[in-house]
Design a protein around this motif. Structure first.
Motif, PDB file in Angstrom:
ATOM      1  N   ASP A 362      -3.209 -18.183  -5.173  1.00  0.00           N
ATOM      2  CA  ASP A 362      -4.458 -17.428  -5.186  1.00  0.00           C
ATOM      3  C   ASP A 362      -4.692 -16.702  -3.865  1.00  0.00           C
ATOM      4  OD1 ASP A 362      -6.993 -16.452  -5.433  1.00  0.00           O
ATOM      5  OD2 ASP A 362      -7.935 -18.320  -5.999  1.00  0.00           O
ATOM      6  N   ASN A 363      -4.858 -17.447  -2.792  1.00  0.00           N
ATOM      7  CA  ASN A 363      -5.232 -16.840  -1.514  1.00  0.00           C
ATOM      8  C   ASN A 363      -4.192 -15.859  -0.986  1.00  0.00           C
ATOM      9  OD1 ASN A 363      -7.235 -18.686  -1.868  1.00  0.00           O
ATOM     10  ND2 ASN A 363      -6.956 -19.752   0.065  1.00  0.00           N
ATOM     11  N   GLY A 368       2.319 -12.845  -7.233  1.00  0.00           N
ATOM     12  CA  GLY A 368       1.777 -11.725  -7.993  1.00  0.00           C
ATOM     13  C   GLY A 368       0.283 -11.571  -7.787  1.00  0.00           C
ATOM     14  N   PHE A 369      -0.168 -10.314  -7.793  1.00  0.00           N
ATOM     15  CA  PHE A 369      -1.589 -10.039  -7.579  1.00  0.00           C
ATOM     16  C   PHE A 369      -2.449 -10.443  -8.772  1.00  0.00           C
ATOM     17  CE2 PHE A 369       0.424  -6.736  -4.808  1.00  0.00           C
ATOM     18  CZ  PHE A 369      -0.007  -7.261  -3.600  1.00  0.00           C
ATOM     19  N   GLN A 370      -1.827 -10.681  -9.909  1.00  0.00           N
ATOM     20  CA  GLN A 370      -2.611 -11.012 -11.098  1.00  0.00           C
ATOM     21  C   GLN A 370      -3.310 -12.360 -10.991  1.00  0.00           C
ATOM     22  OE1 GLN A 370       0.676 -10.820 -10.915  1.00  0.00           O
ATOM     23  NE2 GLN A 370       1.741 -12.243 -12.283  1.00  0.00           N
ATOM     24  N   TYR A 371      -2.935 -13.156  -9.973  1.00  0.00           N
ATOM     25  CA  TYR A 371      -3.542 -14.479  -9.846  1.00  0.00           C
ATOM     26  C   TYR A 371      -4.707 -14.501  -8.853  1.00  0.00           C
ATOM     27  CZ  TYR A 371       0.822 -15.697 -12.121  1.00  0.00           C
ATOM     28  OH  TYR A 371       1.883 -15.761 -12.986  1.00  0.00           O
ATOM     29  N   TRP A 372      -5.006 -13.350  -8.273  1.00  0.00           N
ATOM     30  CA  TRP A 372      -6.128 -13.288  -7.336  1.00  0.00           C
ATOM     31  C   TRP A 372      -7.433 -13.471  -8.098  1.00  0.00           C
ATOM     32  CZ3 TRP A 372      -6.652 -12.724  -2.059  1.00  0.00           C
ATOM     33  CH2 TRP A 372      -7.928 -12.392  -1.587  1.00  0.00           C
ATOM     34  N   ILE A 373      -8.307 -14.322  -7.566  1.00  0.00           N
ATOM     35  CA  ILE A 373      -9.564 -14.613  -8.255  1.00  0.00           C
ATOM     36  C   ILE A 373     -10.742 -14.259  -7.365  1.00  0.00           C
ATOM     37  CG2 ILE A 373     -11.033 -16.429  -9.217  1.00  0.00           C
ATOM     38  CD1 ILE A 373      -8.587 -17.835 -10.183  1.00  0.00           C
ATOM     39  N   GLU A 374     -11.626 -13.398  -7.877  1.00  0.00           N
ATOM     40  CA  GLU A 374     -12.878 -13.096  -7.205  1.00  0.00           C
ATOM     41  C   GLU A 374     -14.011 -13.801  -7.956  1.00  0.00           C
ATOM     42  OE1 GLU A 374     -13.488 -11.600  -4.512  1.00  0.00           O
ATOM     43  OE2 GLU A 374     -11.730 -10.386  -4.027  1.00  0.00           O
TER      44      GLU A 374
END
Length: 438
Positions: A362-363, A368-374
């Motif tokens: 995540d951090n 992959g960028f698809q796992y970034w969580i806002e």
């Protein structure tokens, strides 16, 4: 309030900081401030000035007050110390009285020791200080001494309890963060404390430093003093290495010596578990294990391993971070390899491993960028992230088991020595794995 006068030659400034062991970067800053306050004309010719105050912040026991006192001793000023000693509603007056006395005795210096304890008003939800009367008073008093030859030094444990308006330039604008000592500094600090004790031969300063990585100066001093107490109680003539190891286990790891209560079979499983962590860590990062023990701690855990990690590698190396994952899973992997069963004592290990995996997925978006969580993102994004974390964990767990299978002889040897000695230190690990000292 405490009044003390110091009349010292500024040319002897360097002598006042000799009692601070290590921290050369911080001592350099303190010497600069001391020189500027002792020789203002030299700096004014070049247009250099200094704020009305500075603040030393850091964890308890890191030596902030000692550093402040060394700076004060180097100054040719009347000194006033302000510490909160009671919550009786009169402390605001103590603060104002301290500043008034300083005004009447210029040039002077004021030490506001443990300033974050001046007020109990604090909002942990917003992680910042609110307008506590005591801190508002400090701010007003600092504004009133502008242009006067009064220097204010504050020490704090938690900088978040201090309003930003108080630590801006023009007030307590010089911020020095006092970190815990680095490994090389720990060795020097240990030598400093040991020099005052009656020691036998065979005291290994490197072993001691490795056990004390991440601890404050105050904790290190406490360990050495505790070792001296143990030696005296045993009517020994000198402190021995086993006294220091026992003191470390007591003070740092809360694992005092207890009467045997576990079966030999259980002790064997614990030894395999802890050996699993250590073998993987040593194979992937030789010299990384500082101490390993199968003593029961006061909070009910059985055994532990302390590592020496590289901050630089953790910040910049994906491989290094995945190796930490493997080490965290080593206890569970060893139990499965030896007994063919799930390790029921690996819950905390799994929490640590999943926490590291989450940071990578995540951090850092390593996979992959698809796992970034806002915040407020749809649930399916979190589900994708958790799936990626699980895949990462499975991959590293399989590799952990492979490493242990390929190094079964080391696993058995480490297990046997743990059962025999209960606790192994850095030199023991180096001997077992035949690594050179790092």
């Amino acid at each position: 309030m405490n009044l003390n006068k110091n009349r010292k030659d500024a040319n002897q400034m360097k002598d006042y900081f000799s009692e601070i062991v290590g921290y050369e970067d911080i001592k350099r800053e303190l010497r600069l401030i001391s020189d500027m306050l002792n020789n203002p004309d030299i700096y004014e010719k070049l247009g250099a000035g200094i704020n009305e105050g500075m603040i030393l912040c850091g964890k308890p026991g890191t030596g902030k007050t000692t550093m402040a006192e060394c700076l004060i001793k180097s100054l040719n000023r009347t000194v006033f110390v302000c510490r909160k000693k009671a919550s009786d509603g009169k402390f605001v007056k103590t603060i104002t009285d301290t500043f008034e006395e300083a005004k009447r005795n210029v040039p002077s210096v004021i030490l506001l020791d443990d300033m974050d304890k001046f007020s109990d008003q604090y909002d942990p939800e917003c992680e910042s200080a609110i307008d506590a009367e005591e801190l508002v008073t400090v701010q007003s008093c600092i504004d009133e001494i502008k242009g006067m030859d009064i220097f204010v030094i504050a020490t704090v444990n938690n900088i978040r309890k201090i309003p930003d308006s108080l630590i801006r330039p023009g007030r307590l604008g010089k911020l020095i963060r006092v970190r815990k000592p680095k490994y090389e500094e720990i060795i020097d600090i240990i030598k400093h404390y040991l020099a005052k004790k009656a020691l036998t031969t065979g005291i290994d300063e490197i072993d001691i430093a490795r056990m004390l990585i991440g601890e404050s100066c105050a904790t290190m001093e406490s360990v050495i003093n505790s070792a001296a107490m143990k030696a005296a109680f045993n009517r020994q003539k000198n402190i021995e290495m086993h006294n220091i190891i026992d003191a470390c286990l007591d003070v740092i790891f809360e694992a005092p010596e207890k009467s045997a209560s576990l079966s030999e079979d259980t002790r064997k499983k614990i030894a395999y578990h802890e050996a699993g962590h250590a073998v993987i860590s040593e194979v992937l990062d030789p010299g990384s294990v500082s101490i390993i023990s199968i003593r029961e701690t006061n909070d009910g855990n059985y055994g532990f391993v302390r590592y020496y990690r590289s901050d630089e590698k953790e910040d910049f190396s994906l491989e290094y971070n995945e190796n930490i994952l493997k080490s965290s899973l080593g206890g569970r992997a060893a139990t499965e390899l030896i007994y063919g069963e799930t390790d029921m004592g690996s819950n905390s290990d799994l929490h640590n491993a999943f926490s590291n995996a989450r940071c990578l997925v995540d951090n850092n978006c390593i996979y992959g960028f698809q796992y970034w969580i806002e915040d407020m993102n749809p649930d399916f994004v979190a589900e994708n992230r958790n799936r990626a974390m699980a895949i990462l964990m499975e991959k590293n767990y399989m590799e952990a088991k492979r490493i242990l299978a390929n190094n079964r002889d080391l696993l058995e040897k480490l297990k046997d020595e743990l059962l025999a000695k209960t606790t192994l230190v850095y030199s023991d690990i180096r001997r077992i794995f035949q690594w050179e000292s790092k």
